[in-house]
Design a protein around this motif. Structure first.
Motif, short mmCIF file in Angstrom:
data_model
loop_
_atom_site.label_atom_id
_atom_site.label_comp_id
_atom_site.label_asym_id
_atom_site.label_seq_id
_atom_site.Cartn_x
_atom_site.Cartn_y
_atom_site.Cartn_z
N ALA A 24 0.83 -1.20 0.00
CA ALA A 24 0.00 0.00 0.00
C ALA A 24 0.87 1.25 0.00
CB ALA A 24 -0.93 0.00 1.21
N LYS A 25 1.98 1.20 0.76
CA LYS A 25 2.89 2.34 0.85
C LYS A 25 3.57 2.60 -0.51
CE LYS A 25 4.47 5.34 3.76
NZ LYS A 25 3.51 6.27 4.37
N LYS A 29 3.30 5.77 -3.60
CA LYS A 29 4.42 6.48 -4.23
C LYS A 29 4.42 6.33 -5.75
CE LYS A 29 6.50 7.39 -0.18
NZ LYS A 29 6.50 8.74 0.40
N ILE A 30 4.18 5.10 -6.26
CA ILE A 30 4.35 4.88 -7.70
C ILE A 30 3.05 4.47 -8.38
CG2 ILE A 30 6.77 4.22 -7.32
CD1 ILE A 30 6.02 1.35 -8.02
N GLY A 31 1.95 4.33 -7.63
CA GLY A 31 0.67 3.94 -8.23
C GLY A 31 0.33 2.49 -7.92
N THR A 32 -0.95 2.19 -7.84
CA THR A 32 -1.41 0.87 -7.43
C THR A 32 -0.96 -0.22 -8.40
OG1 THR A 32 -3.35 1.84 -6.39
CG2 THR A 32 -3.45 -0.50 -6.86
N ILE A 33 -1.21 0.01 -9.71
CA ILE A 33 -0.87 -1.00 -10.71
C ILE A 33 0.63 -1.24 -10.75
CG2 ILE A 33 -0.91 -1.51 -13.19
CD1 ILE A 33 -3.56 0.13 -13.26
N GLN A 34 1.37 -0.13 -10.75
CA GLN A 34 2.83 -0.24 -10.80
C GLN A 34 3.37 -1.01 -9.59
OE1 GLN A 34 1.00 2.41 -11.34
NE2 GLN A 34 1.75 3.61 -13.06
N ALA B 53 -1.09 2.28 -17.71
CA ALA B 53 -0.25 2.70 -16.59
C ALA B 53 1.21 2.74 -17.04
CB ALA B 53 -0.42 1.75 -15.42
N LYS B 54 1.89 3.84 -16.71
CA LYS B 54 3.31 3.95 -17.04
C LYS B 54 4.13 3.61 -15.80
CE LYS B 54 3.25 7.26 -20.86
NZ LYS B 54 2.34 8.41 -20.80
N MET B 55 5.14 2.77 -16.01
CA MET B 55 6.02 2.45 -14.89
C MET B 55 6.95 3.63 -14.63
SD MET B 55 5.15 -0.49 -13.79
CE MET B 55 6.48 -0.94 -12.68
N ASN B 56 6.98 4.09 -13.41
CA ASN B 56 7.92 5.15 -13.06
C ASN B 56 8.49 4.86 -11.68
OD1 ASN B 56 5.24 5.69 -12.06
ND2 ASN B 56 6.03 7.61 -11.27
#
Lengths: 158, 140
Positions: A24-25, A29-34, B53-56
């Motif tokens: 979750a943390k 920071k980078i998005g749920t999917i990522q 979704a873009k990986m960053n």
């Protein structure tokens, strides 16, 4: 020996909550999917590493032919769970999540056990009623504490 | 609504444990863990393509934030180890006790930036009732 495995079971619970928090943390920071992609890539990397270290002579062929195709879909459910978990964790206190997830898990778990083994365990049901009662008691404590916290700022304003 | 979603999450978890369990029985613990993660990765990649979704990876993120997947491997391994020795119900009950106790501590200390909820000593009564329930569940 039993105590060792009891401790291992207890630790599995800790890792469940810890992984939920970490994911979750990271999602924050980078998005749920990522974050979920990262979670699975890291998971695959370390599970392959473990397989090579602990079981070098593994067999990539199933030991039984009677495996229905939906047995392979657990990983997809894992995705659904992580997406839900990442959404819910910052919105609901961890203790509430633990209670509600437990209730859902227990209900379907008992149903599945019943369906698979064709035998119903009354002790399991009785024990789980105690567990739910204990959870509910603590849940009510939380609710009362929240009510108190809501009252205080209102009094200050008036 | 968030509470109903949490409830559903538990039900899906049970279904997943059942499916992964049958896979584990056919392939063995370690190899099935890879298969489970691989199917999951395909699923989330499909989602990320649909959602574009873009990986960053922002710099300066602490490395431990990426360790959720590793901790998850721990869960699968611990669960399978204890299932083999203790059956199904006892590891489930004890695992849930572990979740509860750790959740209480995590909330108490605001661990990893979680919402701070101090432990109410009265909650020990609830934990005791949960413990009694686990003992009853453990009688087989």
């Amino acid at each position: 020996m039993i105590l060792l495995y009891a401790a291992i079971s207890f630790f599995s619970g800790i890792t469940v909550v810890l992984a939920r928090m970490l994911n979750a943390k990271l999602a924050e920071k980078i998005g749920t999917i990522q974050a979920t992609v990262v979670n699975y890539v890291v998971g695959i990397f370390f599970s392959i590493l473990m397989l090579l270290l602990m079981q070098p002579g593994f067999s990539p062929v199933p030991l039984t032919n009677s495996l229905p195709f939906w047995s392979y879909l657990g990983g997809l459910l894992g995705i659904v769970i992580i997406m839900i978990s990442n959404y819910i964790t910052p919105r609901v206190p961890a203790f509430y999540i633990t209670l509600l997830v437990f209730l859902g898990q227990l209900t379907l778990g008992i149903l599945i056990d019943w369906w698979v083994s064709r035998e119903f365990s009354p002790l399991k049901l009785l024990g789980s009623i105690f567990v739910v009662a204990g959870f509910l008691y603590n849940l009510l404590l939380d609710k009362n504490a929240e009510k108190e916290a809501d009252k205080r700022p209102a009094n200050n304003q008036s | 609504m968030n509470y109903i979603i949490s409830l559903l999450m538990g039900a899906i978890t049970s279904l997943m444990i059942y499916l992964n369990g049958s896979l584990s029985g056919a392939y063995g613990t370690l190899y099935s863990t890879i298969l489970i993660h691989f199917v999951g990765l395909l699923g989330i990649l499909a989602v990320s393509i649909v959602k574009r979704a873009k990986m960053n990876f922002p710099k300066g993120l602490p490395l431990y934030l990426y360790s959720g997947g590793l901790v998850g491997i721990g869960t699968v391994t611990f669960t399978n180890l204890s299932y083999a020795k203790l059956g199904v119900s006892l590891p489930l009950a004890l695992g849930l006790l572990g979740q509860t106790v750790f959740s209480l501590f995590a909330d108490h200390f605001g661990f990893l930036g979680m919402k701070l909820v101090r432990i109410n000593p009265k909650k020990l009564i609830g934990l005791a009732i949960i413990g009694i329930g686990i003992c009853i569940m453990a009688i087989q």
